[in-house]
Design an enzyme around this catalytic site. Structure first.
Site, PDB file in Angstrom:
ATOM      1  N   GLU A   1       0.854  -1.197   0.000  1.00  0.00           N
ATOM      2  CA  GLU A   1       0.000   0.000   0.000  1.00  0.00           C
ATOM      3  C   GLU A   1       0.879   1.233   0.000  1.00  0.00           C
ATOM      4  OE1 GLU A   1      -3.070   0.153   3.004  1.00  0.00           O
ATOM      5  OE2 GLU A   1      -2.889   2.340   3.191  1.00  0.00           O
TER       6      GLU A   1
ATOM      7  N   GLU B   1      -2.286  11.507   3.248  1.00  0.00           N
ATOM      8  CA  GLU B   1      -3.384  11.389   4.211  1.00  0.00           C
ATOM      9  C   GLU B   1      -3.370  12.646   5.069  1.00  0.00           C
ATOM     10  OE1 GLU B   1      -4.187   6.998   5.679  1.00  0.00           O
ATOM     11  OE2 GLU B   1      -2.024   7.391   5.665  1.00  0.00           O
TER      12      GLU B   1
END
Length: 362
Positions: free
Chosen positions: A250, A255
């Site tokens: 990932e 974020e």
């Protein structure tokens, strides 16, 4: 005898002061170079920085587009070097021969600063270089057609269930949660009762429609606001259906947490480094929720680099031992709350993640 003794002490004090001052005198030379004369050793002066831009030709005077530059520093009588490449990256090295790859597309001028050290003595020199970086866009979405997101490019993850992080939202494919308006994609997180959940949002993905291996990703976006909001721009390995997570790998390009306004996360998850132990770094920016910023990823076989507004904030050494050498697909979503999103503001009603464009280059 008393006068002679005082005179000797006075002379000694003057001599000691002169020695101390001399220890901290700096010198400079033509061309803006300068040196520091502190400590033992010889100042590594008369430095010459030679650069070879890979692929220079009559057709391409600033390189073939790879952005790779070979550096050589002579004479090599320094013990170490600090090199500021002018693109936000810096290295410290003990060798005068090395390479650097510029990633910002187009023809650009960079001011390279080199400091050579020999013990506490040093010498500075600077050099301007012009480098051409060619990129070909292989996929993208400008979000320039109003309505539901382009179904040839985007699918959805649907439902609730916590998504592995105890998140309370229900992901839908309704235009109430994901819509293109005025040239931007809007992912709208709402407080509402929906199929047993108290919040709704959207999670778009390119799985089964587009994936790629290595390249540059650029995303221009403006973050939502509100305690508990957790927008993310990220990627998963195509083989997640067979090897599961985190073996698929990932890459979290960006974020942001409404409870940590303006703090940007860049993280990689893989076996041994997943969840709370992910391999990540952060950087602080201004106005994440009120202005658009460009979040980008430079993904290569040897390195993975994370940027905000062309400022590097994380470099990961890629290798065959980690799962970042296969095709990945893109995901855009906004969660709320959960293990990472944190406490949801009790007054939260609605907030929007806005994405101006996503572009993927080879």
């Amino acid at each position: 005898m008393i006068q002679n003794s005082l005179f000797s002490k006075w002379q000694m004090a003057i001599l000691m002061c002169s020695l101390l001052i001399g220890a901290f005198v700096s010198c400079s030379s033509d061309g803006g170079s300068s040196g520091g004369n502190s400590g033992s050793g010889t100042i590594p002066s008369d430095l010459v920085v030679t650069t070879e831009i890979v692929g220079v030709s009559t057709q391409y005077p600033n390189g073939n587009g790879s952005g790779t530059v070979k550096f050589s520093i002579t004479p090599n009588n320094a013990t170490s070097y600090k090199v500021v490449f002018g693109d936000g990256e810096t290295i410290e090295t003990t060798t005068g021969v090395f390479t650097h790859t510029y990633s910002s597309s187009g023809t650009k001028t960079y001011e390279v600063q080199v400091t050579a050290f020999n013990g506490l003595k040093y010498f500075n020199i600077s050099k301007s270089i012009i480098v051409f970086v060619a990129t070909t866009q292989i996929w993208g979405d400008e979000f320039d057609v109003d309505g539901a997101p382009n179904s040839t490019k985007w699918g959805y993850d649907l439902g609730a269930g916590g998504w592995g992080n105890n998140e309370p939202q229900y992901y839908t494919n309704r235009t109430e949660n994901a819509i293109v308006q005025g040239g931007v994609l809007k992912i709208i997180t709402k407080k509402e009762s929906y199929l047993g959940s108290n919040y709704t949002s959207a999670r778009l993905k390119t799985a089964g429609k587009f994936s790629f291996k290595y390249g540059k990703v650029e995303i221009r976006a403006k973050m939502p606001s509100g305690g508990g909001t957790w927008p993310a721009l990220w990627m998963l390995g195509d083989n997640i259906g067979t090897v599961s997570w985190p073996a698929c790998g990932e890459i979290d390009i960006m974020e942001h947490l409404g409870n940590q306004l303006n703090k940007i996360y860049g993280t990689l998850h893989y076996p041994g480094h997943s969840g709370a132990t992910g391999d990540g770094s952060t950087t602080m920016i201004s106005n994440a929720a009120t202005e658009f910023h460009v979040y980008s990823l430079d993904w290569r076989a040897d390195t993975i680099k994370f940027y905000v507004d062309n400022q590097l904030f994380k470099t990961f050494v890629n290798s065959a031992s980690v799962p970042f050498n296969q095709n990945f697909f893109l995901i855009i979503n906004c969660a709320i709350g959960g293990d990472f999103g944190g406490t949801i503001d009790p007054n939260f009603v609605s907030s929007t993640l806005e994405v101006d464009y996503i572009r993927v280059y080879n």
